[in-house]
Design an enzyme around this catalytic site. Structure first.
Site, PDB file in Angstrom:
ATOM      1  N   LYS A  44       0.657  -1.567  -0.075  1.00 40.66           N
ATOM      2  CA  LYS A  44      -0.016  -0.513  -0.209  1.00 40.66           C
ATOM      3  C   LYS A  44       1.355   1.134   0.019  1.00 40.66           C
ATOM      4  CE  LYS A  44      -2.896  -0.486   3.974  1.00 40.66           C
ATOM      5  NZ  LYS A  44      -3.842  -0.688   4.451  1.00 40.66           N
ATOM      6  N   LYS A  46       2.557   1.917   2.185  1.00 41.35           N
ATOM      7  CA  LYS A  46       2.418   2.812   3.352  1.00 41.35           C
ATOM      8  C   LYS A  46       3.678   2.267   4.731  1.00 41.35           C
ATOM      9  CE  LYS A  46      -1.865   4.487   4.935  1.00 41.35           C
ATOM     10  NZ  LYS A  46      -3.309   4.183   6.025  1.00 41.35           N
TER      11      LYS A  46
HETATM   12  N1  C2G Z   1     -10.573   7.140   8.786  1.00 42.58           N
HETATM   13  C1  C2G Z   1     -11.355   7.711   9.560  1.00 42.58           C
HETATM   14  N2  C2G Z   1     -11.747   8.677  10.096  1.00 42.58           N
HETATM   15  C2  C2G Z   1     -10.256   9.821   9.803  1.00 42.58           C
HETATM   16  C3  C2G Z   1      -9.052   8.529   9.668  1.00 42.58           C
HETATM   17  C4  C2G Z   1      -9.396   7.241   9.185  1.00 42.58           C
HETATM   18  O1  C2G Z   1     -12.696   7.319   9.212  1.00 42.58           O
HETATM   19  N3  C2G Z   1      -9.415  11.321   9.431  1.00 42.58           N
HETATM   20  C5  C2G Z   1     -11.169   5.778   9.085  1.00 42.58           C
HETATM   21  C6  C2G Z   1     -10.560   5.406   7.663  1.00 42.58           C
HETATM   22  O2  C2G Z   1     -11.246   5.631   6.309  1.00 42.58           O
HETATM   23  C7  C2G Z   1     -10.411   4.011   7.553  1.00 42.58           C
HETATM   24  C8  C2G Z   1      -9.953   3.511   8.977  1.00 42.58           C
HETATM   25  O3  C2G Z   1      -9.873   4.669   9.597  1.00 42.58           O
HETATM   26  O4  C2G Z   1     -11.669   2.875   7.151  1.00 42.58           O
HETATM   27  C9  C2G Z   1      -8.242   3.208   8.432  1.00 42.58           C
HETATM   28  O5  C2G Z   1      -7.747   3.988   8.240  1.00 42.58           O
HETATM   29  P1  C2G Z   1      -6.119   3.982   7.381  1.00 42.58           P
HETATM   30  O6  C2G Z   1      -5.738   3.166   8.895  1.00 42.58           O
HETATM   31  O7  C2G Z   1      -5.978   4.868   7.283  1.00 42.58           O
HETATM   32  O8  C2G Z   1      -6.700   2.533   6.718  1.00 42.58           O
HETATM   33  P2  C2G Z   1      -5.992   2.170   5.276  1.00 42.58           P
HETATM   34  O9  C2G Z   1      -4.694   2.496   5.323  1.00 42.58           O
HETATM   35  O10 C2G Z   1      -7.044   3.245   4.063  1.00 42.58           O
HETATM   36  O11 C2G Z   1      -6.518   1.077   5.336  1.00 42.58           O
HETATM   37  O12 C2G Z   1      -8.243  -2.835   2.608  1.00 42.58           O
HETATM   38  C10 C2G Z   1      -8.363  -1.559   2.659  1.00 42.58           C
HETATM   39  C11 C2G Z   1      -7.572  -0.548   4.026  1.00 42.58           C
HETATM   40  O13 C2G Z   1      -6.448  -1.814   4.424  1.00 42.58           O
HETATM   41  C12 C2G Z   1      -7.393   0.689   4.323  1.00 42.58           C
END
Ligand code: C2G
Length: 131
Positions: A44, A46
């Protein structure tokens, strides 16, 4: 029992994550969180500050989370929904539409992201204050 499933890296856990997890849990009776492994985070593009084991331990300590499983790839979601008898798949709406293929297997809900906080924002602001 209505089972909910969501995915994420959940690095540097913050109140936006907690808002998501709380609302996801409120959509059912049991919340499964698939947390991205360090290897999948590399896919990803990340780089998490906390490694998988520690991010998993932190998530397991959250009252809204009932079970934590690894997210190893993009392709596992249909099997996860089937194998865990999932009724509702939930993601923040930055993913709006991306997982609609799961509608053949369960409900799909995108919840509004929490505005004003993100792991990237935390890292950036800490860098500035650290100087
Ligand atoms: N999130 C949120 N508000 C934020 C930050 C994050 O609602 N201010 C939500 C994201 O939309 C996601 C969850 O928290 O649903 C986890 O965010 P991340 O750890 O950034 O996940 P991500 O890297 O988007 O991974 O297969 C899907 C991926 O693994 C998603």
């Amino acid at each position: 029992m209505k089972k909910v499933l969501t995915y994420g890296t959940f690095d540097l856990l913050h109140w936006g994550h907690i808002n998501l997890l709380r609302r996801a849990r409120e959509l059912g009776d049991y919340l499964v969180v698939a947390i991205s492994t360090d290897e999948f985070n590399a896919i990803k593009n990340k780089k998490a500050y906390h490694n998988y084991e520690n991010r998993k331990m932190i998530l397991e300590a959250i009252r809204y989370v009932d079970e934590v499983i690894p997210e190893n790839n993009w392709e596992q979601k249909i099997n996860d929904v089937k194998n865990h008898d999932i009724d509702v798949f939930v993601m923040g709406d930055d993913w709006e539409g991306e997982f609609d293929f799961l509608k053949d297997y369960c409900e799909v809900t995108y919840l509004p992201r929490t505005v004003g906080i993100s792991t990237t924002k935390i890292k950036k602001e800490l860098l500035v204050t650290a100087k």
